[in-house]
Design a protein around this motif. Sequence first.
Motif, PDB file in Angstrom:
ATOM      1  N   SER A 177       4.599  17.516  -8.599  1.00  0.00           N
ATOM      2  CA  SER A 177       3.172  17.836  -8.597  1.00  0.00           C
ATOM      3  C   SER A 177       2.569  17.778  -9.997  1.00  0.00           C
ATOM      4  O   SER A 177       3.161  18.230 -10.981  1.00  0.00           O
ATOM      5  CB  SER A 177       2.948  19.236  -8.019  1.00  0.00           C
ATOM      6  N   PHE A 178       1.356  17.196 -10.052  1.00  0.00           N
ATOM      7  CA  PHE A 178       0.541  17.295 -11.245  1.00  0.00           C
ATOM      8  C   PHE A 178      -0.220  18.617 -11.165  1.00  0.00           C
ATOM      9  O   PHE A 178      -0.837  18.919 -10.147  1.00  0.00           O
ATOM     10  CB  PHE A 178      -0.464  16.138 -11.321  1.00  0.00           C
ATOM     11  N   LYS A 179      -0.169  19.411 -12.241  1.00  0.00           N
ATOM     12  CA  LYS A 179      -0.804  20.717 -12.226  1.00  0.00           C
ATOM     13  C   LYS A 179      -1.870  20.817 -13.303  1.00  0.00           C
ATOM     14  O   LYS A 179      -1.738  20.248 -14.376  1.00  0.00           O
ATOM     15  CB  LYS A 179       0.246  21.822 -12.440  1.00  0.00           C
ATOM     16  N   SER A 180      -2.918  21.533 -12.989  1.00  0.00           N
ATOM     17  CA  SER A 180      -3.979  21.787 -13.959  1.00  0.00           C
ATOM     18  C   SER A 180      -3.638  23.063 -14.711  1.00  0.00           C
ATOM     19  O   SER A 180      -3.919  24.171 -14.251  1.00  0.00           O
ATOM     20  CB  SER A 180      -5.333  21.923 -13.258  1.00  0.00           C
ATOM     21  N   LEU A 181      -2.979  22.897 -15.853  1.00  0.00           N
ATOM     22  CA  LEU A 181      -2.513  24.055 -16.611  1.00  0.00           C
ATOM     23  C   LEU A 181      -3.487  24.478 -17.697  1.00  0.00           C
ATOM     24  O   LEU A 181      -3.194  25.371 -18.476  1.00  0.00           O
ATOM     25  CB  LEU A 181      -1.152  23.734 -17.244  1.00  0.00           C
ATOM     26  N   SER A 182      -4.624  23.808 -17.778  1.00  0.00           N
ATOM     27  CA  SER A 182      -5.595  24.127 -18.826  1.00  0.00           C
ATOM     28  C   SER A 182      -6.287  25.453 -18.526  1.00  0.00           C
ATOM     29  O   SER A 182      -6.846  25.651 -17.445  1.00  0.00           O
ATOM     30  CB  SER A 182      -6.640  23.017 -18.939  1.00  0.00           C
ATOM     31  N   PHE A 183      -6.248  26.334 -19.506  1.00  0.00           N
ATOM     32  CA  PHE A 183      -6.968  27.600 -19.382  1.00  0.00           C
ATOM     33  C   PHE A 183      -8.304  27.529 -20.105  1.00  0.00           C
ATOM     34  O   PHE A 183      -9.006  28.533 -20.218  1.00  0.00           O
ATOM     35  CB  PHE A 183      -6.114  28.741 -19.944  1.00  0.00           C
ATOM     36  N   SER A 184      -8.627  26.348 -20.606  1.00  0.00           N
ATOM     37  CA  SER A 184      -9.907  26.110 -21.272  1.00  0.00           C
ATOM     38  C   SER A 184     -10.378  24.718 -20.879  1.00  0.00           C
ATOM     39  O   SER A 184      -9.562  23.830 -20.635  1.00  0.00           O
ATOM     40  CB  SER A 184      -9.747  26.201 -22.802  1.00  0.00           C
ATOM     41  N   TYR A 185     -11.685  24.530 -20.851  1.00  0.00           N
ATOM     42  CA  TYR A 185     -12.220  23.230 -20.462  1.00  0.00           C
ATOM     43  C   TYR A 185     -13.732  23.222 -20.677  1.00  0.00           C
ATOM     44  O   TYR A 185     -14.372  24.268 -20.844  1.00  0.00           O
ATOM     45  CB  TYR A 185     -11.914  22.923 -18.991  1.00  0.00           C
ATOM     46  N   PHE A 186     -14.288  22.018 -20.662  1.00  0.00           N
ATOM     47  CA  PHE A 186     -15.733  21.856 -20.773  1.00  0.00           C
ATOM     48  C   PHE A 186     -16.367  21.963 -19.383  1.00  0.00           C
ATOM     49  O   PHE A 186     -15.880  21.353 -18.422  1.00  0.00           O
ATOM     50  CB  PHE A 186     -16.091  20.504 -21.381  1.00  0.00           C
ATOM     51  N   VAL A 187     -17.427  22.725 -19.321  1.00  0.00           N
ATOM     52  CA  VAL A 187     -18.224  22.847 -18.098  1.00  0.00           C
ATOM     53  C   VAL A 187     -19.526  22.082 -18.325  1.00  0.00           C
ATOM     54  O   VAL A 187     -20.292  22.400 -19.241  1.00  0.00           O
ATOM     55  CB  VAL A 187     -18.525  24.323 -17.767  1.00  0.00           C
ATOM     56  N   ILE A 188     -19.759  21.074 -17.488  1.00  0.00           N
ATOM     57  CA  ILE A 188     -20.904  20.189 -17.669  1.00  0.00           C
ATOM     58  C   ILE A 188     -22.045  20.639 -16.766  1.00  0.00           C
ATOM     59  O   ILE A 188     -21.864  20.832 -15.563  1.00  0.00           O
ATOM     60  CB  ILE A 188     -20.541  18.729 -17.336  1.00  0.00           C
ATOM     61  N   TYR A 189     -23.227  20.809 -17.360  1.00  0.00           N
ATOM     62  CA  TYR A 189     -24.424  21.153 -16.580  1.00  0.00           C
ATOM     63  C   TYR A 189     -25.184  19.880 -16.228  1.00  0.00           C
ATOM     64  O   TYR A 189     -25.186  18.903 -16.983  1.00  0.00           O
ATOM     65  CB  TYR A 189     -25.340  22.083 -17.374  1.00  0.00           C
ATOM     66  N   ASN A 190     -25.835  19.892 -15.065  1.00  0.00           N
ATOM     67  CA  ASN A 190     -26.646  18.732 -14.710  1.00  0.00           C
ATOM     68  C   ASN A 190     -27.989  18.781 -15.432  1.00  0.00           C
ATOM     69  O   ASN A 190     -28.359  19.796 -16.037  1.00  0.00           O
ATOM     70  CB  ASN A 190     -26.833  18.624 -13.188  1.00  0.00           C
ATOM     71  N   LYS A 191     -28.705  17.678 -15.382  1.00  0.00           N
ATOM     72  CA  LYS A 191     -29.952  17.559 -16.141  1.00  0.00           C
ATOM     73  C   LYS A 191     -31.024  18.528 -15.656  1.00  0.00           C
ATOM     74  O   LYS A 191     -31.916  18.911 -16.406  1.00  0.00           O
ATOM     75  CB  LYS A 191     -30.477  16.121 -16.050  1.00  0.00           C
ATOM     76  N   GLU A 192     -30.947  18.924 -14.372  1.00  0.00           N
ATOM     77  CA  GLU A 192     -31.965  19.809 -13.810  1.00  0.00           C
ATOM     78  C   GLU A 192     -31.624  21.290 -14.002  1.00  0.00           C
ATOM     79  O   GLU A 192     -32.387  22.175 -13.580  1.00  0.00           O
ATOM     80  CB  GLU A 192     -32.135  19.530 -12.312  1.00  0.00           C
ATOM     81  N   CYS A 193     -30.501  21.570 -14.642  1.00  0.00           N
ATOM     82  CA  CYS A 193     -30.066  22.964 -14.810  1.00  0.00           C
ATOM     83  C   CYS A 193     -31.063  23.744 -15.665  1.00  0.00           C
ATOM     84  O   CYS A 193     -31.422  23.322 -16.767  1.00  0.00           O
ATOM     85  CB  CYS A 193     -28.682  23.001 -15.458  1.00  0.00           C
ATOM     86  N   THR A 194     -31.504  24.892 -15.159  1.00  0.00           N
ATOM     87  CA  THR A 194     -32.466  25.717 -15.882  1.00  0.00           C
ATOM     88  C   THR A 194     -31.750  26.694 -16.809  1.00  0.00           C
ATOM     89  O   THR A 194     -30.542  26.917 -16.701  1.00  0.00           O
ATOM     90  CB  THR A 194     -33.337  26.504 -14.894  1.00  0.00           C
ATOM     91  N   ASP A 195     -32.517  27.285 -17.706  1.00  0.00           N
ATOM     92  CA  ASP A 195     -31.948  28.285 -18.614  1.00  0.00           C
ATOM     93  C   ASP A 195     -31.417  29.488 -17.842  1.00  0.00           C
ATOM     94  O   ASP A 195     -30.395  30.078 -18.212  1.00  0.00           O
ATOM     95  CB  ASP A 195     -33.014  28.739 -19.630  1.00  0.00           C
TER      96      ASP A 195
END
Length: 412
Positions: A227-245
């Motif tokens: 199995s490939f596992k997602s072991l990252s405890f950190s990552y970038f979270v991408i917001y969409n263009k319409e995301c408000t404050d």
Amino acid sequence: MKKLNLFVMSFSQNIISSIIMLIILSFALISMQDVIGQYRYITYSRYIIENQYLQNSDYFMINPEIMMVPDPNEQLKQSNSIKEKISKFDGVEGVAVAQHSTASYRSTTINTEIYNDSMQKAFSKELSEGVWFDKADKSDIPNVVIGGAVFNDIPIGSDIEIAMLDKNGNKVQQKVHVIGKIGYPWYAVSYATISNDVSTKDFLIQINTIIFDDDKQTSEILSKYDSFKSLSFSYFVIYNKECTDEQKEAVRDYYNSVGTYATYDKILENTNDYIRDNLMKKIVTPIFLLIIATLTLISIATLNTYKKLKDHSIYYLCGCSRKKSFAYLFAEISIVAILATIINIIYVSVIMSQLSAGTMSYAGSIIDYKNIIYSMIYCIVTIAITVILPFIVYKKNTPLEVYRRNHNDWNI
């Protein structure tokens, strides 16, 4: 014999001082190489992160206490739960994260990863050759992007075999098709840092790696392996263009409840602060040594030239042309700077050969033949200054005038 005497006479009485000068100058140039290498690395890492897709993102870092849970499966369960909650917030377009496993190639352990769409968009600048998966033709075998010293001689379009572990722990040869390469310095993305002052330098690691696409066809092929596992405890979270404050604030409130975060702008700010505060401090010592060595070299060259004017006047009157006399002085004066530069070139060449062979890594720095250019520029400038000043002294004192001053008993 006359030419040889002209060449070595500057060192006949200054052997020790010349050796000391050579040691100081060589050490200063090598120290400068290390600082230049670190500067090139952090500016390269900033180049990789400076991506329009990441401009509207946060770097989330999970609470370290979750990673301290003894059971790895529980760690993975909690990490995935947090990741799923973040991805479901309004305004979140995706999470740039990879799944990890290992394989081997040419008896070398390599890192294997599956990049989702957000990872490919976020780190599109990684590639030095080829294309990412969305621009590649489909193949019967998995398309891959490769990087690292072990793949240095593999061209784009090649098919290679890597050894992967199946569910029973047995090695199975899997053929893959190379569509892209991460070139030297072979830095791939790593989310290994959890810090209050995270900067772009914290996101890269020098490693042998193979990257797969997170698509249905590849998933079916890879499903028979460990199995490939997602072991990252950190990552970038991408917001969409319409995301408000307001939507971003809701996500960030959740960040604070399970960890911490750094905005894209804050990461770049920390990077610039690091360059200004840390690298500027590190560069002080080699610059100081270079200045001292250069000034000393110029002073010694000027004094030696003036001291040897008498000898040159004799050789001139014995048949040595003024042009040759200048050439011998140039060789005598520049030899220390040239030798120091040669030593520096050898130092860089040794590092490059070891990196290319995969016998060493040089994390946090970029050392290659481009660094030699800086040494050569310094050598040329130093020699020019060192030679011009003594030549000015020599030019104002023709061999005939010098000879007359030092041989008053002769009637020339």
